[in-house]
Design a protein around this motif. Structure first.
Motif, mmCIF file in Angstrom:
data_model
loop_
_atom_site.group_PDB
_atom_site.id
_atom_site.type_symbol
_atom_site.label_atom_id
_atom_site.label_comp_id
_atom_site.label_asym_id
_atom_site.label_seq_id
_atom_site.Cartn_x
_atom_site.Cartn_y
_atom_site.Cartn_z
ATOM 1 N N ARG A 117 0.860 -1.159 0.112
ATOM 2 C CA ARG A 117 -0.002 -0.150 -0.020
ATOM 3 C C ARG A 117 0.955 1.280 0.047
ATOM 4 O O ARG A 117 1.694 1.359 0.814
ATOM 5 C CB ARG A 117 -1.064 0.023 1.289
ATOM 6 C CG ARG A 117 -1.737 -1.165 1.124
ATOM 7 C CD ARG A 117 -2.674 -1.093 2.449
ATOM 8 N NE ARG A 117 -1.932 -1.235 3.729
ATOM 9 C CZ ARG A 117 -2.527 -1.095 5.133
ATOM 10 N NH1 ARG A 117 -3.878 -0.855 5.037
ATOM 11 N NH2 ARG A 117 -1.678 -1.339 5.889
ATOM 12 N N GLY A 145 2.127 4.671 0.955
ATOM 13 C CA GLY A 145 2.201 5.434 1.906
ATOM 14 C C GLY A 145 2.026 4.574 3.331
ATOM 15 O O GLY A 145 1.835 5.225 4.514
ATOM 16 N N SER A 146 1.753 3.208 3.305
ATOM 17 C CA SER A 146 1.138 2.556 4.542
ATOM 18 C C SER A 146 2.140 1.215 4.312
ATOM 19 O O SER A 146 2.627 0.877 3.420
ATOM 20 C CB SER A 146 -0.122 2.434 4.330
ATOM 21 O OG SER A 146 -0.865 3.360 4.778
ATOM 22 N N LEU A 147 1.907 0.666 5.578
ATOM 23 C CA LEU A 147 2.720 -0.734 5.486
ATOM 24 C C LEU A 147 1.860 -1.623 4.710
ATOM 25 O O LEU A 147 0.952 -1.857 4.524
ATOM 26 C CB LEU A 147 2.787 -1.243 6.939
ATOM 27 C CG LEU A 147 3.570 -0.656 8.105
ATOM 28 C CD1 LEU A 147 3.588 -1.000 9.437
ATOM 29 C CD2 LEU A 147 5.185 -0.582 7.667
#
Length: 210
Positions: free
Chosen positions: A109, A111-113
């Motif tokens: 994802r 900008g995310s883990l």
């Protein structure tokens, strides 16, 4: 016939006192000392284990590079009890068109883990190789809040519970330094030159020496 002298009597007594079963000088020599004591054998065994482990690591690195295989660690228990927190999973990158409902995959994802959950549905995307999938963690009561539009995912091949902390510890510089020092000491000990001379043979006194 001349009478026996005192010296000849002593020699005859010494000869009579010796029997075939009496230990001789050659029989009293201790067995030849071996170069490998228990410590050397242990060092050799550890070196063989280290060599096999190193070879296995090389093979695993080659397989990982050629088959797009990586490791992921689970910090949460959203996939419990199938994959509990603290587990390490082996994942392989594949095209989204190759996955099926029920597969456990990792989705990156922006900008995310990354998230690793089980696929609950698959729908065609805007292009031939694109898929829109919904996922849910085995420990969750509902699907993830939104679907994922993907062209590639990482399929979980298998997981090993409880070794995430070990892998994290291996990255600690103090642990790596200790392992390096220990391996160096083992190699130096195993290949340090040792004396090969046998101990001098012990000679039993004979009757003539008494």
């Amino acid at each position: 016939m001349s009478a026996p002298t005192r010296r000849s009597l002593r020699e005859q007594a010494a000869t009579i006192g010796e029997s075939p079963s009496a230990p001789t000088a050659s029989a009293s020599v201790p067995p030849r000392s071996t170069r490998r004591g228990l410590g050397r054998m242990l060092a050799d065994a550890l070196l063989w284990i280290a060599a096999i482990a190193g070879l296995a690591c090389i093979v695993l690195v080659i397989v990982a590079l050629t088959a797009n295989i990586t490791l992921i660690m689970f910090r949460t228990g959203s996939m419990a009890p199938t994959i509990p927190a603290g587990s390490v999973a082996v994942v392989q990158s594949v095209a989204a068109s190759q996955v099926h409902v029920g597969d456990v995959v990792t989705v990156d994802r922006e900008g995310s883990l990354p998230v690793t959950h089980r696929i609950t549905s698959i729908a065609p995307g805007a292009s031939e190789g694109e898929r829109v999938i919904t996922m849910r963690g085995d420990a969750n009561a509902a699907d993830d809040p939104y679907p994922y539009t993907v062209q590639t995912v990482r399929v979980v091949l298998f997981s090993v519970p409880g070794i995430a902390t070990v892998i994290v510890a291996m990255g600690n510089p103090y642990v790596l330094g200790g392992l390096t020092i220990g391996a160096t000491a083992l190699v130096v000990w195993a290949f340090w030159p040792r004396s090969t001379k046998d101990p001098p043979a012990r000679r039993e006194p004979t009757g003539a020496d008494r």
